[in-house]
Design an enzyme around this catalytic site. Structure first.
Site, PDB file in Angstrom:
ATOM      1  CE  LYS A 199      -3.608   2.658   0.618  1.00 20.90           C
ATOM      2  NZ  LYS A 199      -4.524   2.919  -0.517  1.00 20.90           N
ATOM      3  CG  ASN A 234     -10.541   4.074  -4.218  1.00 22.51           C
ATOM      4  OD1 ASN A 234      -9.879   4.710  -3.389  1.00 22.51           O
ATOM      5  ND2 ASN A 234     -10.118   3.868  -5.457  1.00 22.51           N
ATOM      6  CB  SER A 235     -12.806   8.490  -1.536  1.00 20.42           C
ATOM      7  OG  SER A 235     -12.060   9.577  -1.002  1.00 20.42           O
ATOM      8  CB  CYS A 261      -3.339   9.384  -3.713  1.00 22.96           C
ATOM      9  SG  CYS A 261      -4.797   9.097  -2.687  1.00 22.96           S
ATOM     10  CG  ASN A 281      -3.749   6.149  -8.610  1.00 15.11           C
ATOM     11  OD1 ASN A 281      -4.754   5.524  -8.281  1.00 15.11           O
ATOM     12  ND2 ASN A 281      -2.841   6.528  -7.749  1.00 15.11           N
ATOM     13  N   GLY A 296     -11.569  -0.310 -12.444  1.00 10.54           N
ATOM     14  CA  GLY A 296     -12.289  -1.428 -13.041  1.00 10.54           C
ATOM     15  C   GLY A 296     -12.527  -1.258 -14.529  1.00 10.54           C
ATOM     16  N   GLY A 303      -5.421  -0.755 -14.839  1.00 10.71           N
ATOM     17  CA  GLY A 303      -6.710  -0.140 -15.171  1.00 10.71           C
ATOM     18  C   GLY A 303      -7.537  -1.018 -16.082  1.00 10.71           C
ATOM     19  CB  THR A 328     -11.789  -3.118  -9.543  1.00 13.06           C
ATOM     20  OG1 THR A 328     -11.557  -1.703  -9.464  1.00 13.06           O
ATOM     21  CG2 THR A 328     -13.255  -3.396  -9.252  1.00 13.06           C
TER      22      THR A 328
END
Ligand code: SIN
Length: 310
Positions: free
Chosen positions: A46, A70-71, A129, A192, A220, A248, A271
């Site tokens: 991570k 996502n957040s 990010c 990303n 995804g 991706g 995903t």
């Protein structure tokens, strides 16, 4: 036909071209060990910050048929914990990629310095990010990106890569390519999540996730064309000289094949890994092997960059 799915990036050999994307099942020691035990070709941590972080309020991840939003807000154990874990993770016999983030420029340098001492195989600098409220993605600012990458390059001895956000205009690809060349980046992770999308639940008349009023990074299947475009654009700009990890929209073996055709040397999954767990690696290996075999290719390298233009 025997298919060899191994690949080499910046001089480091990966037993398989599939690995996790930073963020997917790689926060805790248990998750990282799970990647070690799985068929993943590498263990990507991570993205780590100086302090441990709980991340953004929940719900902060939502999957739907087209992909996910996502957040997360960089929930992680803090760099000291990951630095300590690296030697253990290396015992799984596959490359360890340390993903380094930061909430300000000096953070990147401090984290990279300490993590480098534990000898990960590669360091991936995350400049993309989209989920920290009030912090724009550094990768959208070429000057800031160059300063951060230059400083990190100066303190580390393992190969350095950068994880970039998606760009949507050739001028931006070209500007960032000049930065990458000047700094001496050795691999690229593209892309990303597509930042600041919004998913609406019409039944509840509500956003799908809580942070940032529902805005978050899209991942995804739906982002595959954007990812492929970025892989292809940078592959062409560097004429294949800088290895690319495609990220991706990889849900099946054909998606991975498309990334390879566009110029990727390896691919990361996000995903689909969250949704399916680590058994996704075996399925993807089988599916990609079948596609390569049917097409008469014996390895990912054999089809890399071979996309035909009309
Ligand atoms: C997050 O933790 O919010 C996702 C990480 C990233 O997009 O780099």
């Amino acid at each position: 036909m025997a298919i060899d799915l191994s690949t080499t990036i910046a001089g480091v050999r990966f037993p398989s071209c599939f690995m996790n994307a930073a963020g997917a099942l790689c926060v805790t020691e248990e998750e990282l060990r799970g990647l070690g035990l799985s068929r993943a070709g590498a263990i990507v941590t991570k993205s780590m910050t100086i302090e441990p972080r709980f991340g953004n309020p929940e719900p902060r991840y939502y999957a739907f048929p087209g992909g996910s939003i996502n957040s997360m807000g960089l929930p992680n154990l803090g760099y000291a914990a990951y630095a300590k874990l690296i030697p253990t993770l290396k015992e799984f016999g596959k490359p360890v990629i340390a993903s380094v983030a930061g909430l300000c420029e000096p953070d990147f340098v401090k984290i990279a310095t300490v993590v480098n001492e534990r000898r990960p195989d590669l360091i991936e600098v995350n400049l993309s990010c989209p989920n920290i409220p009030g912090k724009p993605q550094i990768g959208y600012d070429a000057e800031d990106s160059e300063r951060v990458l230059d400083q990190v390059r100066g303190v580390i001895t393992v190969p350095m890569g950068v994880k970039l956000p998606p760009y949507f205009d050739p001028a931006h690809h070209e500007k960032m390519a000049r930065v990458i060349e000047r700094v001496g980046v050795e691999f690229l992770s593209l892309i990303n999540s597509v930042g600041n999308g919004l998913v609406v639940d019409p039944e509840r008349e509500s956003v799908a996730i809580k942070p940032k009023g529902g805005f978050g990074g899209l991942g995804g299947a739906m982002i595959k064309p954007v990812a492929l475009a970025n892989v292809r654009a940078f592959w062409k700009l560097f004429q294949g000289r800088i290895p690319i990890i495609g990220v991706g929209g990889i849900v099946n073996g054909t998606d991975a094949f498309e990334h390879l055709l566009c110029g990727a040397s390896a691919v990361q999954i996000g995903t689909v890994l969250v949704e399916e767990g680590t058994r996704a690696f075996e399925r993807l290996e089988q599916e990609l092997s079948a596609v390569l075999s049917r097409k008469g290719y014996t390895s990912p390298a054999a089809c890399r960059g071979k996309l035909k233009e009309l």
